[in-house]
Design an enzyme around this catalytic site. Structure first.
Site, short mmCIF file in Angstrom:
data_model
loop_
_atom_site.label_atom_id
_atom_site.label_comp_id
_atom_site.label_asym_id
_atom_site.label_seq_id
_atom_site.Cartn_x
_atom_site.Cartn_y
_atom_site.Cartn_z
N GLU A 406 0.85 -1.18 0.00
CA GLU A 406 0.00 0.00 0.00
C GLU A 406 0.89 1.24 0.00
O GLU A 406 1.87 1.31 0.76
CB GLU A 406 -0.87 -0.08 1.25
CG GLU A 406 -1.25 1.19 1.91
CD GLU A 406 -1.86 0.93 3.31
OE1 GLU A 406 -2.22 -0.23 3.65
OE2 GLU A 406 -1.94 1.89 4.08
N HIS A 491 -2.40 -6.32 10.92
CA HIS A 491 -3.21 -7.39 10.34
C HIS A 491 -3.02 -8.74 11.04
O HIS A 491 -2.58 -9.70 10.42
CB HIS A 491 -2.86 -7.57 8.86
CG HIS A 491 -3.08 -6.36 8.01
ND1 HIS A 491 -2.51 -6.21 6.76
CD2 HIS A 491 -3.83 -5.25 8.21
CE1 HIS A 491 -2.90 -5.05 6.24
NE2 HIS A 491 -3.68 -4.45 7.10
N ASN A 529 -4.92 -6.53 2.36
CA ASN A 529 -5.53 -6.08 3.61
C ASN A 529 -6.74 -6.98 3.90
O ASN A 529 -7.50 -7.29 2.99
CB ASN A 529 -5.97 -4.63 3.47
CG ASN A 529 -4.88 -3.79 2.83
OD1 ASN A 529 -4.47 -4.06 1.70
ND2 ASN A 529 -4.40 -2.80 3.52
#
Ligand code: FAE
Length: 551
Positions: A406, A491, A529
């Site tokens: 990202e 995460h 994600n």
């Protein structure tokens, strides 16, 4: 940052508040309906009604993040009165400044969960620590520390949806099939991923606007430098309302994503779960949420169902009561860490002694590694940056450097020339939650060195970009002379794996009526994600559970 300072009290009377009020109104109705229909001994019509000691209820959901919100919606839609117990607060009341949440550059007690200081992933700038002292409070972002890793999690009604960047990514089908081979992927990609994306309110940025707005200069610079090195980039969908963002840029509405708000909550614009799944569940009239209660024990009850013990805490985190309720069915939705810790402790302490020996295993950090590069002065990243990421470098199919990175904002309010990335790598390392009988707590066996494989993968990508650009890494963001942000994860995944610790639908087979519905089902890494995957999997499992178990 001037924009976030200018974010005034009336912001909270905007979009966010309207839907939060609607949500509460729904929750109020729900409690009223429950008072009539439940066999509870102490029901009342207050929307904030806490479960009472001795209550008996049909369905209890532990935690209000993605798994919990899906479970609550599907149960209530099926007509089943449902209670959520959430350890955090309900983020629906403005503070003295008129705002519900504080910004990234001006954190106060609302920012962090029971901490005396903020604990940001980017903790330093030019050698100077940027964390700030705060009062201890049940704030929205937790940085939970284990010996080898710090795990960031959201706390409050909505769980991780309150603090996350909203990136809503459907995993690559091939990798999904690799990690969850027991799940019918056709069903997932035809039914449950589309359902999750629609229910979460996923949308895409207007690409023409993206190309022209100063707020995404950082992403365009990140894209340009990646592409010059031959890396593919891709737009990433989000649950932040991009039409609202455009209005922010035009000065028509209060700024949130353009006002330095994200990891400590967004006062507007973001479709967090309290505005989507949970609002819909509340609208059925069958949902009640008990906040500031932390579940500590689940064990079979005499006479059927499960005894659930919980600590009620005050806003400083002190225990003020202990309650025991009985639930016919219990859904563990406390997140990968919360659910795994509870189940591992219950097995070790003999309360759920028959759980599979695999409970606690298969935990991973989704390969998370953060890094910053120093661009040349002709590749500025912009003094104005949206907090919502919308572009990624997709190198996942390269077996030498499987990375999905990202392009992250660094909304410092001034030009830094920094490109920041949160890389998701295909790090195969896994760890285990274990009960520590001397402390009475649950440890996580992850060692800091286990992230080296992720660093090696990310390094191949960013070394190549640096070489091509003639640029260097920033070594001042994650410590002193430290290149990689490798000691934390956003995460957490795994700890109670699907089709291993649970059956193929999240049931704990040794204990009929106990279910796992959150990120602990996902084996350590999903390549993107994770919340769309967690939501879609919960949708799939709840479909089965409601059809097969609630007849
Ligand atoms: P989660 O959302 O964590 O919900 C668990 C809930 O249970 C929480 O509200 C807890 O407070 C509560 N709880 C825990 N223990 C107990 C207990 N004993 N009793 C009562 N309540 C309890 O779990 N993911 C994306 O896909 N895109 C992103 O852009 C993204 N950005 C992120 C940014 C940040 C800063 C963070 C921290 C995470 C981000 N994530 C992102 C990850 C995502 O939020 C996470 O995977 C999900 O929230 C996990 O969902 P679960 O339902 O598993």
């Amino acid at each position: 940052m001037s924009d976030s300072q200018a974010f005034r009290a009336d912001a909270t009377r905007g979009v966010a508040n309207v839907s939060r009020r609607r949500f509460l109104a729904g929750a109020g109705l729900a409690a009223g309906a429950l008072a009539l229909s439940s066999v509870s001994t102490s029901a009342s019509a207050s929307p904030r009604r806490a479960l009472g000691d001795g209550d008996r209820i049909p369905a209890l959901v532990i935690g209000s993040g993605y798994g919990g919100a899906v479970a609550a919606l599907r149960l209530t839609k099926a007509g089943i009165p449902t209670h959520i117990v959430e350890m955090g607060r309900s983020w629906d009341t403005p503070g003295a400044d008129g705002k519900i949440f504080c910004g990234v550059l001006n954190p106060d007690k609302r920012s962090m969960w029971l901490a005396n200081k903020t604990d940001q992933p980017v903790s330093k700038f030019m050698g100077i620590g940027i964390n700030k002292s705060i009062d201890k409070y049940v704030g929205v972002l937790d940085a939970e520390k284990f010996s080898g890793i710090k795990v960031y999690q959201g706390r409050g009604v909505g769980g991780g949806s309150l603090v996350n960047g909203g990136m809503a990514v459907t995993p690559k089908r091939g990798y999904f099939e690799e990690i969850l081979p027991s799940v019918n992927s056709t069903e997932m990609y035809n039914t449950y991923f589309p359902r999750a994306n629609a229910s979460l309110g996923v949308n895409n940025i207007d690409q023409a606007w993206f190309e022209s707005t100063p707020w995404y200069q950082f992403a365009r610079t990140g894209r340009k430098t990646a592409q010059r090195s031959g890396f593919a980039t891709t737009f990433v969908p989000n649950v932040y309302d991009f039409e609202y963002m455009k209005k922010e840029a035009a000065g028509q509405v209060a700024k949130s994503s353009l006002g330095g708000e994200v990891i400590y909550g967004n006062n507007a614009g973001k479709k967090s779960l309290d505005k989507t799944y949970l609002a819909q569940a509340a609208a059925t009239g069958k949902l009640t949420i008990t906040t500031l209660h932390q579940v500590t024990k689940v064990t079979p009850a005499n006479g059927g169902g499960y005894s659930v013990t919980m600590d009620q805490i005050n806003e400083q985190g002190n225990k003020i009561a202990t309650k025991v309720v009985t639930a016919d069915r219990v859904f563990f939705a406390a997140g990968s860490v919360g659910t795994s810790k509870l189940l591992v402790a219950m097995k070790a302490q003999g309360h759920l002694a028959n759980l599979s020996n695999s409970v606690g295993s298969g935990w991973g950090n989704n390969g998370n590694v953060m890094v910053g590069r120093a661009n040349h002065m002709w590749d500025a990243t912009g003094s104005r940056q949206a907090t919502i990421p919308t572009m990624g470098i997709d190198n996942w199919n390269d077996p030498n450097a499987p990375v999905f990175a990202e392009i992250a904002p660094l909304p410092a309010g001034l030009e830094t020339y920094i490109s920041l990335y949160l890389a998701i790598t295909k790090n195969p390392e896994r760890a285990r939650f274990q009960f520590n009988s001397s402390t009475g707590k649950v440890d996580l066996s992850w060692a800091a060195s286990q992230n080296q494989r992720g660093i090696d993968m990310a390094k191949k990508v960013f070394d190549k970009i640096n070489k091509k650009e003639g640029t260097i890494y920033r070594t001042d963001l994650f410590g002193t002379y430290k290149t990689w942000g490798d000691d934390f994860t956003y995460h957490p995944l795994g700890g109670c794996l699907l089709n291993q610790t649970t059956d193929n639908y999240g049931r704990l087979p040794e204990y009929p009526g106990l279910y796992v519905v959150d990120g602990s089902l996902v084996p350590g890494n999903v390549g993107v994600n994770p919340f769309v995957t967690i939501t879609a999997l919960a949708e799939r499992n709840m479909d089965k559970i409601i059809t097969a178990d609630f007849v």
